[in-house]
Design a protein around this motif. Structure first.
Motif, PDB file in Angstrom:
ATOM      1  N   LEU A 187       0.827  -1.206   0.000  1.00 34.96           N
ATOM      2  CA  LEU A 187       0.000   0.000   0.000  1.00 34.96           C
ATOM      3  C   LEU A 187       0.861   1.257   0.000  1.00 34.96           C
ATOM      4  CD1 LEU A 187      -2.735   1.392   0.059  1.00 34.96           C
ATOM      5  CD2 LEU A 187      -2.703   1.154   2.563  1.00 34.96           C
ATOM      6  N   GLN A 188       1.875   1.295   0.849  1.00 35.77           N
ATOM      7  CA  GLN A 188       2.745   2.475   0.881  1.00 35.77           C
ATOM      8  C   GLN A 188       3.416   2.704  -0.469  1.00 35.77           C
ATOM      9  OE1 GLN A 188       4.835   1.413   4.631  1.00 35.77           O
ATOM     10  NE2 GLN A 188       4.449   3.534   5.217  1.00 35.77           N
ATOM     11  N   GLU A 189       3.841   1.633  -1.121  1.00 38.90           N
ATOM     12  CA  GLU A 189       4.444   1.769  -2.454  1.00 38.90           C
ATOM     13  C   GLU A 189       3.445   2.327  -3.460  1.00 38.90           C
ATOM     14  OE1 GLU A 189       5.928  -2.063  -3.597  1.00 38.90           O
ATOM     15  OE2 GLU A 189       7.596  -1.989  -2.156  1.00 38.90           O
ATOM     16  N   ARG A 190       2.220   1.823  -3.421  1.00 36.93           N
ATOM     17  CA  ARG A 190       1.188   2.261  -4.364  1.00 36.93           C
ATOM     18  C   ARG A 190       0.766   3.714  -4.119  1.00 36.93           C
ATOM     19  NH1 ARG A 190       1.048   0.504  -8.541  1.00 36.93           N
ATOM     20  NH2 ARG A 190      -1.177   0.744  -8.820  1.00 36.93           N
ATOM     21  N   LEU A 191       0.882   4.171  -2.872  1.00 37.38           N
ATOM     22  CA  LEU A 191       0.485   5.537  -2.527  1.00 37.38           C
ATOM     23  C   LEU A 191       1.617   6.552  -2.738  1.00 37.38           C
ATOM     24  CD1 LEU A 191      -1.573   4.921   0.730  1.00 37.38           C
ATOM     25  CD2 LEU A 191      -2.446   5.523  -1.542  1.00 37.38           C
ATOM     26  N   GLU A 192       2.808   6.047  -3.073  1.00 39.84           N
ATOM     27  CA  GLU A 192       3.955   6.934  -3.232  1.00 39.84           C
ATOM     28  C   GLU A 192       3.647   8.048  -4.239  1.00 39.84           C
ATOM     29  OE1 GLU A 192       8.594   6.506  -4.498  1.00 39.84           O
ATOM     30  OE2 GLU A 192       7.693   4.906  -3.301  1.00 39.84           O
ATOM     31  N   GLY A 193       3.932   9.293  -3.834  1.00 40.59           N
ATOM     32  CA  GLY A 193       3.677  10.462  -4.671  1.00 40.59           C
ATOM     33  C   GLY A 193       2.247  10.989  -4.570  1.00 40.59           C
ATOM     34  N   LYS A 194       1.365  10.198  -3.967  1.00 38.80           N
ATOM     35  CA  LYS A 194      -0.032  10.611  -3.818  1.00 38.80           C
ATOM     36  C   LYS A 194      -0.320  11.085  -2.393  1.00 38.80           C
ATOM     37  CE  LYS A 194      -1.556   7.217  -7.250  1.00 38.80           C
ATOM     38  NZ  LYS A 194      -0.219   6.949  -7.748  1.00 38.80           N
ATOM     39  N   VAL A 195       0.166  10.308  -1.430  1.00 39.84           N
ATOM     40  CA  VAL A 195      -0.005  10.643  -0.020  1.00 39.84           C
ATOM     41  C   VAL A 195       1.060   9.887   0.775  1.00 39.84           C
ATOM     42  CG1 VAL A 195      -1.703   8.811   0.422  1.00 39.84           C
ATOM     43  CG2 VAL A 195      -1.680  10.823   1.882  1.00 39.84           C
ATOM     44  N   GLU A 196       1.548  10.534   1.815  1.00 43.88           N
ATOM     45  CA  GLU A 196       2.501   9.876   2.705  1.00 43.88           C
ATOM     46  C   GLU A 196       1.759   9.387   3.933  1.00 43.88           C
ATOM     47  OE1 GLU A 196       5.870  12.384   3.637  1.00 43.88           O
ATOM     48  OE2 GLU A 196       5.773  13.247   1.623  1.00 43.88           O
ATOM     49  N   VAL A 197       1.936   8.097   4.231  1.00 45.28           N
ATOM     50  CA  VAL A 197       1.351   7.511   5.432  1.00 45.28           C
ATOM     51  C   VAL A 197       2.456   6.775   6.187  1.00 45.28           C
ATOM     52  CG1 VAL A 197      -0.987   7.293   4.473  1.00 45.28           C
ATOM     53  CG2 VAL A 197       0.620   5.409   4.216  1.00 45.28           C
ATOM     54  N   ASP A 198       2.342   6.762   7.514  1.00 49.10           N
ATOM     55  CA  ASP A 198       3.303   6.000   8.294  1.00 49.10           C
ATOM     56  C   ASP A 198       2.915   4.517   8.271  1.00 49.10           C
ATOM     57  OD1 ASP A 198       1.127   5.944  10.006  1.00 49.10           O
ATOM     58  OD2 ASP A 198       2.165   6.856  11.689  1.00 49.10           O
ATOM     59  N   THR A 199       3.750   3.682   8.840  1.00 50.36           N
ATOM     60  CA  THR A 199       3.525   2.241   8.803  1.00 50.36           C
ATOM     61  C   THR A 199       2.225   1.847   9.495  1.00 50.36           C
ATOM     62  OG1 THR A 199       5.900   1.837   8.694  1.00 50.36           O
ATOM     63  CG2 THR A 199       4.530  -0.004   9.385  1.00 50.36           C
ATOM     64  N   THR A 249      -0.478   3.634  10.000  1.00 51.90           N
ATOM     65  CA  THR A 249      -1.612   4.086   9.184  1.00 51.90           C
ATOM     66  C   THR A 249      -1.791   3.155   7.989  1.00 51.90           C
ATOM     67  OG1 THR A 249      -1.258   6.376   9.876  1.00 51.90           O
ATOM     68  CG2 THR A 249      -2.553   6.028   7.862  1.00 51.90           C
ATOM     69  N   ALA A 250      -0.705   2.771   7.338  1.00 52.93           N
ATOM     70  CA  ALA A 250      -0.776   1.856   6.195  1.00 52.93           C
ATOM     71  C   ALA A 250      -1.356   0.503   6.619  1.00 52.93           C
ATOM     72  CB  ALA A 250       0.600   1.677   5.565  1.00 52.93           C
ATOM     73  N   ARG A 251      -0.960   0.011   7.782  1.00 56.54           N
ATOM     74  CA  ARG A 251      -1.488  -1.272   8.278  1.00 56.54           C
ATOM     75  C   ARG A 251      -3.006  -1.195   8.462  1.00 56.54           C
ATOM     76  NH1 ARG A 251       1.345  -5.260  10.599  1.00 56.54           N
ATOM     77  NH2 ARG A 251      -0.189  -5.488  12.255  1.00 56.54           N
ATOM     78  N   ARG A 252      -3.469  -0.120   9.072  1.00 56.72           N
ATOM     79  CA  ARG A 252      -4.907   0.016   9.336  1.00 56.72           C
ATOM     80  C   ARG A 252      -5.693   0.209   8.046  1.00 56.72           C
ATOM     81  NH1 ARG A 252      -2.615   3.554  14.108  1.00 56.72           N
ATOM     82  NH2 ARG A 252      -2.275   1.856  15.586  1.00 56.72           N
ATOM     83  N   LEU A 253      -5.138   0.994   7.126  1.00 62.02           N
ATOM     84  CA  LEU A 253      -5.792   1.163   5.825  1.00 62.02           C
ATOM     85  C   LEU A 253      -5.823  -0.161   5.062  1.00 62.02           C
ATOM     86  CD1 LEU A 253      -4.396   4.638   4.704  1.00 62.02           C
ATOM     87  CD2 LEU A 253      -6.791   4.091   5.247  1.00 62.02           C
ATOM     88  N   PHE A 254      -4.752  -0.937   5.169  1.00 65.80           N
ATOM     89  CA  PHE A 254      -4.723  -2.239   4.498  1.00 65.80           C
ATOM     90  C   PHE A 254      -5.845  -3.141   5.029  1.00 65.80           C
ATOM     91  CE2 PHE A 254      -3.345  -6.710   4.331  1.00 65.80           C
ATOM     92  CZ  PHE A 254      -3.348  -6.877   2.968  1.00 65.80           C
ATOM     93  N   THR A 255      -6.068  -3.125   6.329  1.00 68.42           N
ATOM     94  CA  THR A 255      -7.167  -3.909   6.902  1.00 68.42           C
ATOM     95  C   THR A 255      -8.494  -3.493   6.281  1.00 68.42           C
ATOM     96  OG1 THR A 255      -5.995  -4.181   9.002  1.00 68.42           O
ATOM     97  CG2 THR A 255      -8.382  -4.525   9.032  1.00 68.42           C
TER      98      THR A 255
END
Length: 159
Positions: free
Chosen positions: A130-142, A144-150
């Motif tokens: 998810l963090q890779e896919r969001l690169e350049g669009k939005v910065e999220v910490d680990t 936040t990325a875990r919770r969004l992935f859920t």
């Protein structure tokens, strides 16, 4: 103020969630709203509307859609991600979650812990994708990325 203050899942087209999925969703949403990092970068020299942000998550036409607005309903961003890179890790995550939910009912703590470690590993992989896919669009910490992935998993597989 670069954070999410409200998260809206468009799950209207999904079958009802299982109790386990519903619990995962509630926990992820609660934890996400308690503590998250969500920074929209400047684009083409234009200033980004200040957060906190309301983030809508949906799957439309086989794409994951992030619809981001300010608390005053001002459009801040919208981006669409292909679901392809998520398919295998989401599938793996749901399979290990099923094993974990079954294990909790009948296995000893040592075996539950082993399955939970595998579950966390797959979850970490999903958040990294998810963090890779969001690169350049939005910065999220680990976290936040875990919770969004859920939440993406909830949308991806529905009930």
């Amino acid at each position: 103020m670069s954070r999410i203050s409200e998260i809206i899942l468009d799950d209207s087209a999904l079958p009802p969630a299982t109790p386990e999925i519903e619990q995962e969703r509630r926990v992820a949403m609660f934890d996400l709203l308690e503590d998250n990092t969500f920074v929209l970068p400047e684009r083409e020299g234009r200033a980004v509307p200040q957060g906190p942000y309301h983030v809508g998550l949906a799957i439309r036409e086989k794409r994951l859609v992030f619809d981001v607005t300010t608390e005053k309903a001002e459009k801040a961003a919208e981006f669409h991600l292909s679901l392809g890179p998520f398919r295998q890790v989401v599938k793996d995550y749901f399979q290990i979650c099923e094993s974990y939910f079954d294990a909790v009912k009948k296995l000893p703590p040592s075996q539950i812990e082993t399955i939970d470690m595998a579950r966390r590993g797959i979850h970490n992989e999903g958040s990294r994708v998810l963090q890779e896919r969001l690169e350049g669009k939005v910065e999220v910490d680990t976290d936040t990325a875990r919770r969004l992935f859920t939440l993406i998993c909830v949308l991806h597989f529905g009930g």
